[in-house]
Design a protein around this motif. Structure first.
Motif, PDB file in Angstrom:
ATOM      1  N   GLU A  32      47.590  36.783  33.966  1.00 30.45           N
ATOM      2  CA  GLU A  32      48.553  37.491  34.811  1.00 30.45           C
ATOM      3  C   GLU A  32      48.308  37.192  36.294  1.00 30.45           C
TER       4      GLU A  32
ATOM      5  N   LEU B 299      50.143  34.179  37.101  1.00 34.28           N
ATOM      6  CA  LEU B 299      51.593  34.404  37.136  1.00 34.28           C
ATOM      7  C   LEU B 299      52.051  34.986  38.468  1.00 34.28           C
TER       8      LEU B 299
ATOM      9  N   ARG C  22      54.860  28.752  33.955  1.00 41.47           N
ATOM     10  CA  ARG C  22      55.128  30.174  33.740  1.00 41.47           C
ATOM     11  C   ARG C  22      55.320  30.484  32.260  1.00 41.47           C
TER      12      ARG C  22
ATOM     13  N   GLU D 204      52.906  33.000  30.253  1.00 38.66           N
ATOM     14  CA  GLU D 204      53.505  34.179  29.632  1.00 38.66           C
ATOM     15  C   GLU D 204      53.226  34.221  28.134  1.00 38.66           C
TER      16      GLU D 204
ATOM     17  N   ASP E 197      51.281  37.330  26.322  1.00 36.97           N
ATOM     18  CA  ASP E 197      51.830  38.002  25.141  1.00 36.97           C
ATOM     19  C   ASP E 197      50.876  37.884  23.951  1.00 36.97           C
TER      20      ASP E 197
END
Length: 240
Positions: free
Chosen positions: A165, A168, A178, A182, A186
Motif C-alpha cells: 500500500e 500505491l 498499480r 493492488e 487484495d
C-alpha cells in the motif's frame, strides 16, 4: 517509449536475493546509502501523517467550540485524546527515524570515495527495496501458515500488505504497476481473512474441548464421584 514495469508479479525468491558481495568500502557505502533512502522515505510519510493528525486535532477543536451551540453525536473529548496519543506516537517515531538517518549519513561520510574505483556497486531504489521486502514478508507468512504459526503468519501478511500500500501512494506509478500492487494487497488481505477464520475455528474447538473435559472430569475421579470443591486460588481451568 514504453514504460517498463518495476514490479513483476512473477518474481521468484531467487530474484530477491543478491549475489554475495565483498564487504569492501564501496559496497558498505552503497548499503548505508540504501538504508538512508529508506529512512528518508519513512520520514516523508511520517511527516505527512503528523500533518494529517494536526489537521484532525484542529478540526476537533473547532467542533468543540461549536458543540455548545449545536448538538453532536460524537464524543469529541475522547476523539481529541485519541488524536493526541496518535500525534505523540507519530512524533516519537519521526524523531527515532531521524536519528537513524543521521547515523547512516555519518557512516557514509566516514567511508572515503576512491576516485580510481571503476565499477561502483549497484544501488537499489527505495521503491524496489520496499517491493522486495513486501514479497519476502508474504512468503514468510505463507511458510508460517503452513507450519501452523497463524499469529506470526498474520503479522507477516499485514506487513506485506502495508508495504504494498505504501508503494500505491506514489503519484508517478504506472497503470501496470498499480494493477500488480493492488493484486498483492487484495491477496494479502484474503490471506489475513483466511487466517482469522482458521484461528476462530481453532479457538472454538479448544473451548468446546475444555468444556467437554470439565463436564466429564478425569477417569478415576469420575468413577468415584464428584471431587470436593477446590478453593478459587487453586482453580487453573477455564472459567465458565
Amino acid at each position: 517509449a514504453a514504460t517498463v514495469s518495476m514490479y513483476h508479479k512473477g518474481s521468484s525468491m531467487s530474484s530477491l536475493r543478491r549475489p554475495p558481495q565483498k564487504a569492501d568500502p564501496p559496497t558498505i557505502r552503497a548499503h548505508f546509502g540504501e538504508a538512508l533512502s529508506c529512512y528518508l522515505k519513512a520520514l516523508k510519510m511520517l511527516k505527512s501523517a503528523v500533518g494529517a493528525s494536526q489537521r484532525v486535532s484542529n478540526d476537533l477543536a473547532n467542533l468543540m467550540t461549536q458543540a455548545g451551540r449545536s448538538p453532536t453525536n460524537y464524543d469529541i473529548p475522547t476523539l481529541q485524546r485519541q488524536c493526541e496519543v496518535t500525534l505523540t506516537w507519530l512524533s516519537k517515531q519521526f524523531h527515532g527515524v531521524l536519528e537513524r538517518a543521521d547515523a547512516a549519513s555519518i557512516e557514509i561520510n566516514k567511508i572515503p570515495i576512491n576516485s580510481e574505483q571503476k565499477e561502483m556497486p549497484p544501488v537499489t531504489s527505495v521503491e524496489e527495496l520496499i517491493y522486495n521486502h513486501a514479497l519476502a514478508s508474504g512468503r514468510d507468512g505463507a511458510v508460517k501458515q503452513l507450519l501452523g504459526q497463524y499469529d506470526a503468519a498474520r503479522g507477516c501478511y499485514r506487513s506485506a500488505g502495508l508495504l504494498a500500500e505504501t508503494l500505491l501512494m506514489e503519484s508517478n506509478i504506472s497503470v501496470d504497476d498499480r494493477k500488480v500492487l493492488e493484486s498483492y494487497v487484495d491477496g494479502f488481505a484474503a490471506r489475513i481473512t483466511e487466517l482469522d477464520q482458521l484461528m476462530l475455528q481453532q479457538s472454538r474447538m479448544v473451548s468446546s474441548s475444555n468444556v467437554s473435559l470439565t463436564h466429564r472430569g478425569s477417569g478415576v475421579i469420575g468413577l468415584i464421584g464428584p471431587p470436593p470443591a477446590a478453593p478459587t486460588g487453586f482453580l487453573v481451568g477455564p472459567s465458565r
